[in-house]
Write a protein that holds these residues in place. Structure first.
Motif, short mmCIF file in Angstrom:
data_model
loop_
_atom_site.label_atom_id
_atom_site.label_comp_id
_atom_site.label_asym_id
_atom_site.label_seq_id
_atom_site.Cartn_x
_atom_site.Cartn_y
_atom_site.Cartn_z
N ASP A 51 0.85 -1.19 0.00
CA ASP A 51 0.00 0.00 0.00
C ASP A 51 0.88 1.24 0.00
O ASP A 51 1.46 1.62 1.03
N PHE A 52 1.03 1.87 -1.16
CA PHE A 52 1.88 3.05 -1.32
C PHE A 52 1.03 4.22 -1.81
O PHE A 52 0.15 4.05 -2.65
N ALA A 53 1.32 5.39 -1.31
CA ALA A 53 0.63 6.59 -1.74
C ALA A 53 1.29 7.16 -3.00
O ALA A 53 2.50 7.04 -3.18
N GLU A 86 3.97 9.49 -8.85
CA GLU A 86 4.41 8.10 -8.83
C GLU A 86 4.28 7.52 -7.42
O GLU A 86 4.39 8.24 -6.43
N ARG A 87 4.09 6.19 -7.35
CA ARG A 87 4.07 5.53 -6.05
C ARG A 87 5.47 5.10 -5.62
O ARG A 87 5.65 4.72 -4.44
N MET A 88 6.43 5.10 -6.53
CA MET A 88 7.79 4.68 -6.18
C MET A 88 8.79 5.46 -7.03
O MET A 88 8.67 5.54 -8.25
N PRO A 145 9.65 2.41 -11.21
CA PRO A 145 9.24 1.04 -11.51
C PRO A 145 7.72 0.86 -11.40
O PRO A 145 7.00 1.75 -10.93
N SER A 146 7.26 -0.29 -11.83
CA SER A 146 5.86 -0.67 -11.67
C SER A 146 5.78 -1.85 -10.71
O SER A 146 6.71 -2.66 -10.61
N MET A 147 4.64 -1.95 -10.00
CA MET A 147 4.47 -2.99 -8.99
C MET A 147 3.51 -4.07 -9.46
O MET A 147 2.44 -3.77 -10.01
#
Length: 260
Positions: A78-80, A85-87, A104-106
């Motif tokens: 769970d990333f905001a 971007e989330r990362m 990157p993508s998760m």
């Protein structure tokens, strides 16, 4: 009890009381171990980076794959969204060359993936910069490229990029927050990942990491941005300024010394 025996008993009681009190005084005065130095300037829970592989080929693209692991050993998923971007992943070699800023993508299982090409032998630091659990955090790990490591001394600032020059005004101070104003020769600056620039600083030696965003408004006809920087401590930092003009992304590099 005869006087000699009485004096002996009193003496023994005194010794025992002294030892008893000394034990607790000593116990209270034992210094606590100092906390480990932070890897970044963000606060928050402890996170670690679990890499699927840490050995990379020289000059060939390979997916960097990792999970963010929480303090209890759980995979964080769970990333905001922060700055579009989330990362955010920053990769730099131990001599502070070869800087890359990746997104990157998760996957469904919490594994992040992004193609990564490393162009020189040596040890590289990977920083995962994200927001989870309501706080900003950074987790780091190392990857390596086989071959003879030839460190490159920090050279002059790289402040002329594709016809755009950059000037820097201000400095760093340990234990304080100071402004850094960056001005480009042509403009206006365009928003990149939600901001008019991104500033990453990595300290020589221990590779302490700071990722800073500027004030929301660009100044001086859109050619100037101001960052407020709180370094983790004194030392020499290599700074990387990512910015966009006319849809072209550029990175300026320069060195800052942080004093007490």
């Amino acid at each position: 009890m005869d006087p000699v025996a009485r004096r002996g008993a009193v003496f023994m009681v005194g010794v025992l009381l002294a030892l008893f009190c000394g034990y607790f005084v000593g116990k209270g005065s034992v210094p606590r171990p100092a906390p480990a130095p932070a890897d970044h300037a963000h606060a928050g829970p402890e996170y670690s980076l679990a890499l699927e592989a840490s050995d990379f080929p020289l000059g060939s693209a390979r997916d960097l794959r990792f999970r963010v692991v929480g303090a209890a050993g759980e995979t964080v998923t769970d990333f905001a969204v922060r700055h579009d971007e989330r990362m955010h992943v920053v990769v730099v070699r131990s001599d502070l060359t070869g800087y890359q800023h990746l997104h990157p993508s998760m996957g469904p299982d919490g594994t992040w993936s992004v193609p990564l090409t490393l162009g020189a032998p040596g040890t590289w630091r990977v920083f995962a910069d994200f927001a989870a659990g309501g706080v900003d955090a950074v987790a780091g790990s190392f990857v390596s490229v086989a071959g003879a490591f030839s460190p490159v001394p920090l050279g002059p600032a790289i402040l002329g990029i594709s016809g755009v020059s950059v000037t820097v005004e201000g400095g760093l101070r340990a234990g304080g927050t100071e402004p850094l104003t960056l001005r480009v020769s042509t403009g206006p600056l365009a928003r990149y990942l939600g901001a008019y620039g991104h500033l990453v600083l990595v300290r020589t030696g221990d590779l302490a990491f700071v990722h800073v965003h500027p004030e929301d408004a660009a100044r001086a006809d859109g050619r100037e941005v101001r960052f407020w920087v709180t370094p983790p401590g004194p030392g020499t930092y290599r700074a990387f300024f990512d910015f966009s003009i006319g849809g072209v992304l550029r990175t300026a590099e320069f060195t800052l010394n942080c004093t007490l």
